[in-house]
Design a protein around this motif. Structure first.
Motif, mmCIF file in Angstrom:
data_model
loop_
_atom_site.group_PDB
_atom_site.id
_atom_site.type_symbol
_atom_site.label_atom_id
_atom_site.label_comp_id
_atom_site.label_asym_id
_atom_site.label_seq_id
_atom_site.Cartn_x
_atom_site.Cartn_y
_atom_site.Cartn_z
ATOM 1 N N GLU A 1 4.144 9.717 30.144
ATOM 2 C CA GLU A 1 3.248 8.412 30.077
ATOM 3 C C GLU A 1 2.812 8.031 31.553
ATOM 4 O OE1 GLU A 1 2.282 6.460 27.779
ATOM 5 O OE2 GLU A 1 3.569 7.209 26.015
ATOM 6 N N PRO A 2 1.626 7.442 31.565
ATOM 7 C CA PRO A 2 1.024 7.335 32.766
ATOM 8 C C PRO A 2 2.018 6.677 33.921
ATOM 9 C CG PRO A 2 0.053 5.843 31.152
ATOM 10 C CD PRO A 2 1.163 6.825 30.640
ATOM 11 N N ALA A 3 1.733 6.589 35.226
ATOM 12 C CA ALA A 3 2.258 5.828 36.172
ATOM 13 C C ALA A 3 1.918 4.198 36.087
ATOM 14 C CB ALA A 3 1.940 6.321 37.732
ATOM 15 N N ARG A 4 2.822 3.566 36.805
ATOM 16 C CA ARG A 4 2.419 1.974 36.759
ATOM 17 C C ARG A 4 2.078 1.525 38.244
ATOM 18 N NH1 ARG A 4 2.657 3.265 32.283
ATOM 19 N NH2 ARG A 4 3.485 2.327 30.411
ATOM 20 N N ASP A 5 1.100 0.637 38.272
ATOM 21 C CA ASP A 5 0.904 -0.099 39.375
ATOM 22 C C ASP A 5 1.211 0.512 40.634
ATOM 23 O OD1 ASP A 5 1.039 -2.356 37.680
ATOM 24 O OD2 ASP A 5 3.165 -2.464 38.017
ATOM 25 N N GLY A 6 0.073 1.700 40.887
ATOM 26 C CA GLY A 6 -0.226 2.300 42.058
ATOM 27 C C GLY A 6 0.822 3.361 42.076
ATOM 28 N N GLY A 7 1.404 4.079 40.801
ATOM 29 C CA GLY A 7 2.138 5.389 40.995
ATOM 30 C C GLY A 7 3.620 5.063 40.961
ATOM 31 N N LYS A 8 4.151 3.914 40.566
ATOM 32 C CA LYS A 8 5.574 3.810 40.205
ATOM 33 C C LYS A 8 5.753 4.561 39.124
ATOM 34 C CE LYS A 8 5.362 -0.852 42.276
ATOM 35 N NZ LYS A 8 5.533 -2.507 41.881
ATOM 36 N N ASP B 1 10.523 8.267 33.006
ATOM 37 C CA ASP B 1 9.277 8.206 32.361
ATOM 38 C C ASP B 1 8.164 7.868 33.277
ATOM 39 O OD1 ASP B 1 7.531 7.484 30.598
ATOM 40 O OD2 ASP B 1 8.723 6.127 29.267
ATOM 41 N N GLY B 2 6.957 7.525 32.928
ATOM 42 C CA GLY B 2 5.911 7.464 33.950
ATOM 43 C C GLY B 2 5.577 8.306 34.968
ATOM 44 N N LEU B 3 5.789 9.625 34.355
ATOM 45 C CA LEU B 3 5.560 10.887 35.139
ATOM 46 C C LEU B 3 4.271 11.340 35.309
ATOM 47 C CD1 LEU B 3 8.809 12.710 34.513
ATOM 48 C CD2 LEU B 3 8.234 11.977 36.939
ATOM 49 N N GLY B 4 3.273 10.519 34.451
ATOM 50 C CA GLY B 4 1.957 11.208 34.492
ATOM 51 C C GLY B 4 0.934 10.639 35.372
ATOM 52 N N VAL B 5 -0.195 10.951 35.225
ATOM 53 C CA VAL B 5 -1.273 10.521 36.447
ATOM 54 C C VAL B 5 -1.314 9.066 36.706
ATOM 55 C CG1 VAL B 5 -2.655 12.379 35.961
ATOM 56 C CG2 VAL B 5 -3.139 10.304 34.707
ATOM 57 N N ASP B 6 -1.601 8.812 37.810
ATOM 58 C CA ASP B 6 -1.839 7.228 38.202
ATOM 59 C C ASP B 6 -3.408 6.808 37.848
ATOM 60 O OD1 ASP B 6 -1.450 4.978 39.132
ATOM 61 O OD2 ASP B 6 -1.728 5.284 41.439
ATOM 62 N N ALA C 1 -5.316 1.748 30.490
ATOM 63 C CA ALA C 1 -4.875 2.222 29.291
ATOM 64 C C ALA C 1 -5.553 1.527 28.088
ATOM 65 C CB ALA C 1 -3.657 2.113 29.057
ATOM 66 N N HIS C 2 -6.076 2.089 27.145
ATOM 67 C CA HIS C 2 -6.516 1.215 25.695
ATOM 68 C C HIS C 2 -7.817 0.370 25.901
ATOM 69 C CE1 HIS C 2 -2.231 1.410 23.810
ATOM 70 N NE2 HIS C 2 -2.564 2.364 24.535
ATOM 71 N N THR C 3 -8.337 0.475 27.121
ATOM 72 C CA THR C 3 -9.651 -0.244 27.412
ATOM 73 C C THR C 3 -10.932 0.614 27.370
ATOM 74 O OG1 THR C 3 -9.422 -0.149 30.012
ATOM 75 C CG2 THR C 3 -8.213 -1.701 28.885
ATOM 76 N N HIS C 4 -12.050 0.037 27.608
ATOM 77 C CA HIS C 4 -13.434 0.632 27.699
ATOM 78 C C HIS C 4 -13.749 1.183 29.147
ATOM 79 C CE1 HIS C 4 -13.994 -3.517 29.207
ATOM 80 N NE2 HIS C 4 -15.233 -2.783 29.653
ATOM 81 N N TYR C 5 -12.744 0.899 30.020
ATOM 82 C CA TYR C 5 -12.832 1.509 31.542
ATOM 83 C C TYR C 5 -11.554 2.537 31.654
ATOM 84 C CZ TYR C 5 -9.882 -2.434 32.657
ATOM 85 O OH TYR C 5 -8.793 -3.435 32.673
ATOM 86 N N GLU C 6 -11.008 3.085 30.899
ATOM 87 C CA GLU C 6 -9.665 4.018 31.005
ATOM 88 C C GLU C 6 -10.073 5.051 32.250
ATOM 89 O OE1 GLU C 6 -6.398 6.281 28.778
ATOM 90 O OE2 GLU C 6 -7.584 5.332 27.725
ATOM 91 N N GLN C 7 -9.029 5.031 32.853
ATOM 92 C CA GLN C 7 -9.591 5.996 34.106
ATOM 93 C C GLN C 7 -8.277 6.501 34.908
ATOM 94 O OE1 GLN C 7 -10.640 3.075 37.978
ATOM 95 N NE2 GLN C 7 -11.396 2.551 36.161
ATOM 96 N N MET C 8 -8.602 7.482 35.486
ATOM 97 C CA MET C 8 -7.143 8.221 36.222
ATOM 98 C C MET C 8 -7.585 8.539 37.776
ATOM 99 S SD MET C 8 -6.826 12.129 35.325
ATOM 100 C CE MET C 8 -6.469 12.481 36.953
ATOM 101 N N TYR C 9 -6.751 8.448 38.449
ATOM 102 C CA TYR C 9 -7.059 8.788 39.963
ATOM 103 C C TYR C 9 -7.181 10.252 40.385
ATOM 104 C CZ TYR C 9 -6.673 3.602 40.194
ATOM 105 O OH TYR C 9 -6.717 2.380 40.088
ATOM 106 N N ILE C 10 -8.010 10.867 40.659
ATOM 107 C CA ILE C 10 -7.964 12.408 40.976
ATOM 108 C C ILE C 10 -7.009 12.645 42.059
ATOM 109 C CG2 ILE C 10 -9.378 14.321 41.697
ATOM 110 C CD1 ILE C 10 -11.895 12.819 40.463
ATOM 111 N N SER C 11 -6.777 11.728 43.013
ATOM 112 C CA SER C 11 -5.897 11.953 44.190
ATOM 113 C C SER C 11 -4.364 12.149 43.675
ATOM 114 C CB SER C 11 -6.045 11.023 45.171
ATOM 115 O OG SER C 11 -5.878 9.751 44.620
ATOM 116 N N SER C 12 -4.246 11.592 42.401
ATOM 117 C CA SER C 12 -2.789 11.682 42.027
ATOM 118 C C SER C 12 -2.488 12.980 41.497
ATOM 119 C CB SER C 12 -2.674 10.546 40.787
ATOM 120 O OG SER C 12 -3.184 10.672 39.757
#
Length: 377
Positions: free
Chosen positions: A171-178, A341-346, A350-361
């Motif tokens: 699952e994705p990371a939380r709040d800046g990579g947590k 958990d939360g080992l995915g990308v930062d 999630a679930h929005t029209h602007y869902e995004q990941m940070y390439i640097s992560s």
């Protein structure tokens, strides 16, 4: 670090792989689309020392995939949990196409959670690349129904989780990579109320309003909220009645409950299931259960987090942990197996029209998964 090993985690090539997964839309309720992505994922293991088992979908959901390393399957090993389904409906990719803007890549499901699922797959490829083997066997489970509560995959997740020594959830990371080391348990309930209809103008006294009783029930449920303890009870859907001049015969509600501990669940679930009518002639029926047990940070989970934190520091970033109110498939394994958990990308959205990941992560988090494979014993 050699140039060759550095290239193994090139963000650009990994992002291209993520893009291929994202551009196959996979709403949970479109099993043919989920299976299309499952075809692509399964094909990625054909040249690896691994076997892939495909479990046919049920109840309108897509297939599940279980990829197992060719080694280490005779003893408890590492289970990696990922899901292929997304919440976005078919055609959403025209509204949110895959695109890159600076350090941000957009697309439906890119953050939750195709980015993280692909990182785990890529890290496994690197374990296999030079002929080396991780100390423990690795099993990667890709399910098709996580976004609706994993109804057709829960038994499989629990069975594989009990066989594992460690569980890693992408699952994705939380709040800046947590990283996530705790999640609330999730309960879902339906309430059915039946009253007595009558004419609201000429014979109101003959009726017994199901809607009025639903109002009583809602007040009772709202009183169960305790934000200091982290307990939330939300009546999210209500329906009832037929016409404004008819005393309502029927009413209905759907309820979401979140609790941080098993003890809280043991307290609240019976209260919700035991709701009674305050009005003679009106019946109340409640169905439902704890859909996901609380994911509490036990000793084994804490040790796993500390190990991951040490690895992250060696890679060059600080790994901070947090708890969240959202549920995941990690809730099913945490009560009995060390789970991280939360080992995915930062990213965000999630679930929005602007869902995004940070390439640097991409690179640091792919390396972390790779190092976890390499060092867990």
């Amino acid at each position: 670090m050699t140039a060759t090993s550095a290239n193994c985690f090139d963000s650009g090539s990994i992002l291209d792989g993520i893009r291929r997964w994202v551009e196959i839309e996979t709403p949970t309720d479109a099993p043919e689309q989920v299976n299309k992505l499952a075809d692509l994922v399964a094909a990625g293991y054909r040249d690896l020392p691994a076997t892939v088992e495909r479990i046919a979908g049920q109840s309108g959901c897509g297939d599940h995939l279980v990829a197992r390393s060719a080694w280490g399957q005779n003893e408890p090993g590492i289970l990696v949990l990922s899901h292929l389904d997304t919440v976005h409906p078919m055609g959403f990719i025209t509204r949110l196409p895959f695109k890159i803007e600076g350090d941000v890549a957009f697309g439906p499901g890119i953050y939750d959670m195709k980015g993280g699922a692909y990182l785990a797959y890529h890290a496994f490829r690197q374990v296999c690349a030079n002929g080396a083997r991780s100390p423990l066997g690795v099993t990667q489970l890709y399910v098709s129904d996580e976004e609706i509560g994993s109804p057709t995959s829960r038994a499989l997740i629990e069975a594989e989780g009990r066989k594992a020594k460690y569980v890693l959830v992408t699952e994705p990371a939380r709040d800046g990579g947590k990283i996530v080391t705790g999640r609330k348990g999730v309960g879902r309930f339906e309430i059915f109320i039946r009253g007595v209809p009558s004419h609201a103008g000429t014979r109101p006294g003959d009726g017994r309003s199901a809607i009025r009783e639903l109002g009583n029930i809602i007040q009772t449920l709202e009183a169960m909220n305790d934000l200091k303890r982290g307990i939330t009870v939300n009546v999210g859907v209500v329906r009832g009645g037929t016409r404004p001049n008819v005393i309502a015969e029927e009413a209905y509600a759907e309820v979401d409950m979140r609790v941080p501990t098993i003890a809280d669940s043991d307290e609240l679930v019976p209260k919700i299931l035991g709701l009674k009518s305050r009005t003679d002639g009106v019946t109340v029926k409640v169905t439902g259960e704890l859909n996901r047990p609380p994911y509490e940070k036990g000793n084994a989970g804490a040790a796993l987090y500390e190990h991951a934190k040490t690895l992250a520091a060696e890679i060059g970033f600080d790994l901070v942990d947090t708890s969240t109110g959202g549920g995941s498939d990690g809730n099913f394994t945490a009560p009995h197996t060390a789970t991280l958990d939360g080992l995915g990308v930062d990213g965000k959205g999630a679930h929005t029209h602007y869902e995004q990941m940070y390439i640097s992560s991409i690179e640091p988090r792919a390396r972390l998964l790779h190092r976890l494979y390499q060092t867990l014993r």
